[in-house]
Design a protein around this motif. Structure first.
Motif, mmCIF file in Angstrom:
data_model
loop_
_atom_site.group_PDB
_atom_site.id
_atom_site.type_symbol
_atom_site.label_atom_id
_atom_site.label_comp_id
_atom_site.label_asym_id
_atom_site.label_seq_id
_atom_site.Cartn_x
_atom_site.Cartn_y
_atom_site.Cartn_z
ATOM 1 N N ILE A 106 0.875 -1.174 0.000
ATOM 2 C CA ILE A 106 0.000 0.000 0.000
ATOM 3 C C ILE A 106 0.910 1.220 0.000
ATOM 4 C CG2 ILE A 106 -1.682 1.365 1.293
ATOM 5 C CD1 ILE A 106 -2.697 -1.215 2.533
ATOM 6 N N GLN A 107 0.672 2.141 -0.888
ATOM 7 C CA GLN A 107 1.421 3.397 -0.917
ATOM 8 C C GLN A 107 0.419 4.523 -0.809
ATOM 9 O OE1 GLN A 107 4.880 4.290 -1.227
ATOM 10 N NE2 GLN A 107 3.931 6.245 -0.698
ATOM 11 N N GLU A 108 0.483 5.264 0.274
ATOM 12 C CA GLU A 108 -0.393 6.408 0.445
ATOM 13 C C GLU A 108 0.047 7.528 -0.487
ATOM 14 O OE1 GLU A 108 -3.081 6.462 2.408
ATOM 15 O OE2 GLU A 108 -2.681 4.424 3.099
ATOM 16 N N TYR A 109 -0.906 8.345 -0.920
ATOM 17 C CA TYR A 109 -0.598 9.486 -1.773
ATOM 18 C C TYR A 109 0.147 10.544 -0.969
ATOM 19 C CZ TYR A 109 -1.177 13.755 -4.438
ATOM 20 O OH TYR A 109 -0.939 14.918 -5.106
ATOM 21 N N LEU A 110 1.236 11.028 -1.507
ATOM 22 C CA LEU A 110 1.991 12.100 -0.892
ATOM 23 C C LEU A 110 2.055 13.264 -1.875
ATOM 24 C CD1 LEU A 110 4.981 10.014 0.531
ATOM 25 C CD2 LEU A 110 2.991 10.878 1.787
ATOM 26 N N PRO A 111 1.416 14.383 -1.555
ATOM 27 C CA PRO A 111 1.476 15.523 -2.482
ATOM 28 C C PRO A 111 2.886 16.107 -2.495
ATOM 29 C CG PRO A 111 0.379 16.154 -0.449
ATOM 30 C CD PRO A 111 0.644 14.673 -0.355
ATOM 31 N N PRO A 112 3.251 16.813 -3.558
ATOM 32 C CA PRO A 112 4.588 17.408 -3.598
ATOM 33 C C PRO A 112 4.698 18.517 -2.542
ATOM 34 C CG PRO A 112 3.286 18.154 -5.453
ATOM 35 C CD PRO A 112 2.484 17.107 -4.752
ATOM 36 N N PRO A 113 5.907 18.731 -2.014
ATOM 37 C CA PRO A 113 6.081 19.825 -1.049
ATOM 38 C C PRO A 113 5.749 21.159 -1.698
ATOM 39 C CG PRO A 113 8.013 18.416 -1.118
ATOM 40 C CD PRO A 113 7.113 17.989 -2.223
ATOM 41 N N ALA A 114 5.145 22.058 -0.947
ATOM 42 C CA ALA A 114 4.704 23.347 -1.501
ATOM 43 C C ALA A 114 5.871 24.199 -1.974
ATOM 44 C CB ALA A 114 3.891 24.104 -0.458
ATOM 45 N N ASP A 115 7.033 24.188 -1.259
ATOM 46 C CA ASP A 115 8.146 25.062 -1.637
ATOM 47 C C ASP A 115 9.018 24.505 -2.742
ATOM 48 O OD1 ASP A 115 7.490 24.403 0.979
ATOM 49 O OD2 ASP A 115 9.275 25.252 1.848
ATOM 50 N N ASP A 116 9.037 23.198 -2.920
ATOM 51 C CA ASP A 116 9.954 22.582 -3.879
ATOM 52 C C ASP A 116 9.308 22.235 -5.213
ATOM 53 O OD1 ASP A 116 11.809 22.743 -1.900
ATOM 54 O OD2 ASP A 116 11.618 20.651 -1.283
ATOM 55 N N THR A 117 8.085 22.723 -5.460
ATOM 56 C CA THR A 117 7.408 22.391 -6.703
ATOM 57 C C THR A 117 8.095 23.111 -7.858
ATOM 58 O OG1 THR A 117 5.346 22.211 -5.504
ATOM 59 C CG2 THR A 117 5.189 22.380 -7.898
#
Length: 129
Positions: A106-117
């Motif tokens: 199972i891999q939970e969704y991890l959104p991209p970091p806000a500052d490093d996009t």
């Protein structure tokens, strides 16, 4: 021989329910519609899959109030169940496939970091000089 199998105590079994979903008048595809976790061992999961094969009514299948749909249930060589559900007015039976599975990851969704996009690359429509 190297085995990457988990010990029986660490295995999580699920029952997968797939159905044929129509797309237009002549096209269809199989779609996973339910994932049902099972507490217990493989035999418990197999028993739950068999129970579902005997009672599952596919989504969107019209069954008049008080009626019981016709059902053909097949045990397939890979251990899954193929179910045909129909009524006398049904042009083609509705199909479902019910399978016992071992959930291995199972891999939970991890959104991209806000500052490093990273910013999207800018494209030029017209090249100048």
């Amino acid at each position: 021989m190297i085995s990457d199998a988990l010990p029986e105590a660490g295995i999580q079994y699920v029952v997968l329910v797939e159905e044929v979903i129509p797309f237009g008048s002549d096209d269809h595809r199989w779609q996973l519609v339910k994932t049902i976790p099972v507490e217990g061992d493989r035999a418990t999961a197999d028993a739950r899959a068999r129970e579902l094969a005997m009672e599952h009514v596919p989504q969107g299948f019209y069954e008049p109030y008080g009626a019981t749909a016709g059902r053909s249930v097949f045990r397939v060589s890979d251990g899954s169940w193929l179910v045909e559900v129909s009524t006398p007015d049904t042009y083609l039976p509705t199909l479902a496939r019910i399978t016992t599975a071992e959930q291995v990851h199972i891999q939970e969704y991890l959104p991209p970091p806000a500052d490093d996009t990273p910013s999207a690359p800018k494209r030029r429509l017209f090249r100048r000089g």
